[in-house]
Design a protein around this motif. Structure first.
Motif: not given
Length: 459
Positions: A52, A199, A54, A204, A201-202, A217
């Motif tokens: 990912p 693409t 992030a 928060s 998300d990671w 992921r």
């Protein structure tokens, strides 16, 4: 623009290339001795990992792959594509307690195996077909998602439920971007660009997560199969003269495309995170996947068969694929194992060189045109041969760290040797080496090429 067609079946032209692609997909998946506890199985999946964005920021891991290659499609040709990768799945082991409750455990004994925590790999693919004409301009973008998933499997021992396995997959998001543009040249050729990107998300609150968590992921062992319905791809390793300039300007990042069609056909390409040659093949003698292409099948099969019964139970409990390797090694007939010892792929006529009879081809005495003790070679305009003194200056192509200690040392040339590739090597003994006489007696010298020495005196 017509949307690309997502195909539900695999292009039959990929059948041969898929054999090699499977080896890429599972390279390093589980290594000998096939137990989760083995040191070499602690850091897995080194090829084609797309993390990912992030999480990957500031790290050495990649978030995308970029393939660029040349193709010569005919009118109305269609491009078929298959993106293949593994989706990591975390397996947790739980034991059934005396109170009827399940509790997490480090291992769980079953009848013929010992289960331990392990990250399995689930095969995933994205298949599509799109007319080549629609790839010019902005091209096409195909987003894809693999949802989160959980499942439970009961484990029995002696006919009773002893525990269970919990499997969990995280959501995975990615995108595939395809485009094509014309290249300058005498033929109607296109540069195809295919970008695979994670693409996802990671979270928060993910904090400084370990790589093992990020792999859940990630697209693992990602690679592409490309096929043209009408037309051909251009070899990137050995392009024709008219395409060499365009091929040199193709940008391939974290992957490399090779021709992979049947025979010498060029309508299929495999873009792999492991560098291969054009038209790679799986050896016909290899009977099963051993997940370790750096090993020799014969040695690996013998060593696997020699594992203890307890080690084999642990391997079977590590992964079903590891268990299949154990079974393969245990049931391999002697005549099949013998086939792994070696094979002759091709024969060519060899003309016996003129020289002393019964002299091996590699022996300098077998070729009267060379004489290591008297041959001379020009170095910086001066003749150098046996008895010449030189100063050593190893070149940048050297990979042996020991050579750094020889830089600037003086040495005596003992012989001038020519190899079968036509290269010249100077056999030397280093001045001040207390073992120089022994080296001369045994013929064990240090070897440098002429551009790695400087003459110190005339012969």
């Amino acid at each position: 623009m017509t949307a690309p067609t997502l195909t539900a079946r695999t292009d039959p032209r990929f059948s041969l290339a898929r054999q090699v692609a499977d080896a890429v997909l599972f390279e390093g998946y589980v290594l000998y001795p096939y137990r989760a506890s083995a040191a070499k199985n602690q850091l897995r999946w080194q090829f084609g990992v797309l993390v990912p964005p992030a999480w990957g920021a500031g790290r050495a891991e990649h978030t995308y792959q970029r393939t660029e290659c040349l193709m010569e499609p005919r009118r109305d040709a269609t491009l078929s594509l298959e993106l293949r990768f593994l989706h990591a799945q975390r397996r947790t082991v739980q034991r059934l307690g005396s109170d009827g409750e399940f509790e997490t455990a480090e291992s769980l004994d079953a009848d013929d195996r010992v289960y331990v925590p392990w990250d399995e790999g689930v095969e995933e693919s994205v298949e599509l077909s799109v007319p080549v004409a629609e790839l010019t301009g902005d091209g096409v973008t195909v987003p894809f998602t693999r949802p989160a998933h959980q499942e439970t499997e009961s484990v029995r021992a002696d006919g009773r439920i002893a525990g269970r396995l919990l499997r969990r997959r995280e959501r995975l998001d990615g995108a595939l971007r395809l485009s094509a543009d014309e290249i300058d040249g005498p033929y109607a050729a296109l540069r195809l660009t295919a970008v695979v990107q994670n693409t996802g998300d990671w979270p928060s609150d993910g904090g400084e997560a370990e790589r093992d968590d990020a792999l859940l992921r990630s697209l693992v062992s990602a690679h592409l199969l490309l096929g043209l319905s009408d037309g051909s791809f251009v070899s990137m390793a050995d392009p024709p003269e008219w395409a060499k300039g365009a091929a040199a300007h193709c940008r391939n990042e974290h992957t490399w495309p090779v021709l992979a069609g049947e025979g010498d056909r060029a309508d299929v390409m495999l873009s792999s995170p492991i560098i291969l040659e054009d038209h790679p093949r799986i050896a016909p003698e290899s009977l099963g996947t051993l997940y370790d292409a750096t090993e020799i099948d014969e040695i690996l099969a013998l060593r696997t068969a020699a594992l203890t019964d307890q080690e084999k139970r642990e391997a079977r409990g590590t992964d079903d694929r590891a268990g299949a390797v154990i079974d393969l090694a245990d049931t391999m007939p002697p005549e099949v194992l013998e086939r792994l010892h070696g094979a002759v792929r091709a024969l060519r006529e060899v003309t016996e060189p003129a020289g002393e009879p019964d002299t091996p081809w590699w022996d300098p005495a077998g070729d009267p045109s060379v004489d290591p003790a008297h041959d001379r070679v020009l170095v910086d305009g001066r003749e150098v041969g046996a008895g010449s003194r030189v100063r050593l200056r190893p070149g940048s192509r050297r990979t042996d760290a020991q050579d750094l200690f020889l830089h600037g040392r003086t040495a005596m040339v003992e012989a001038v040797l020519h190899d079968v590739d036509g290269l010249v090597h100077l056999a030397v003994t280093v001045d001040g080496d207390p073992g120089a006489d022994l080296r001369r007696e045994q013929g064990r010298f240090l070897y440098f090429q002429p551009d790695e020495v400087t003459p110190l005196e005339d012969a």
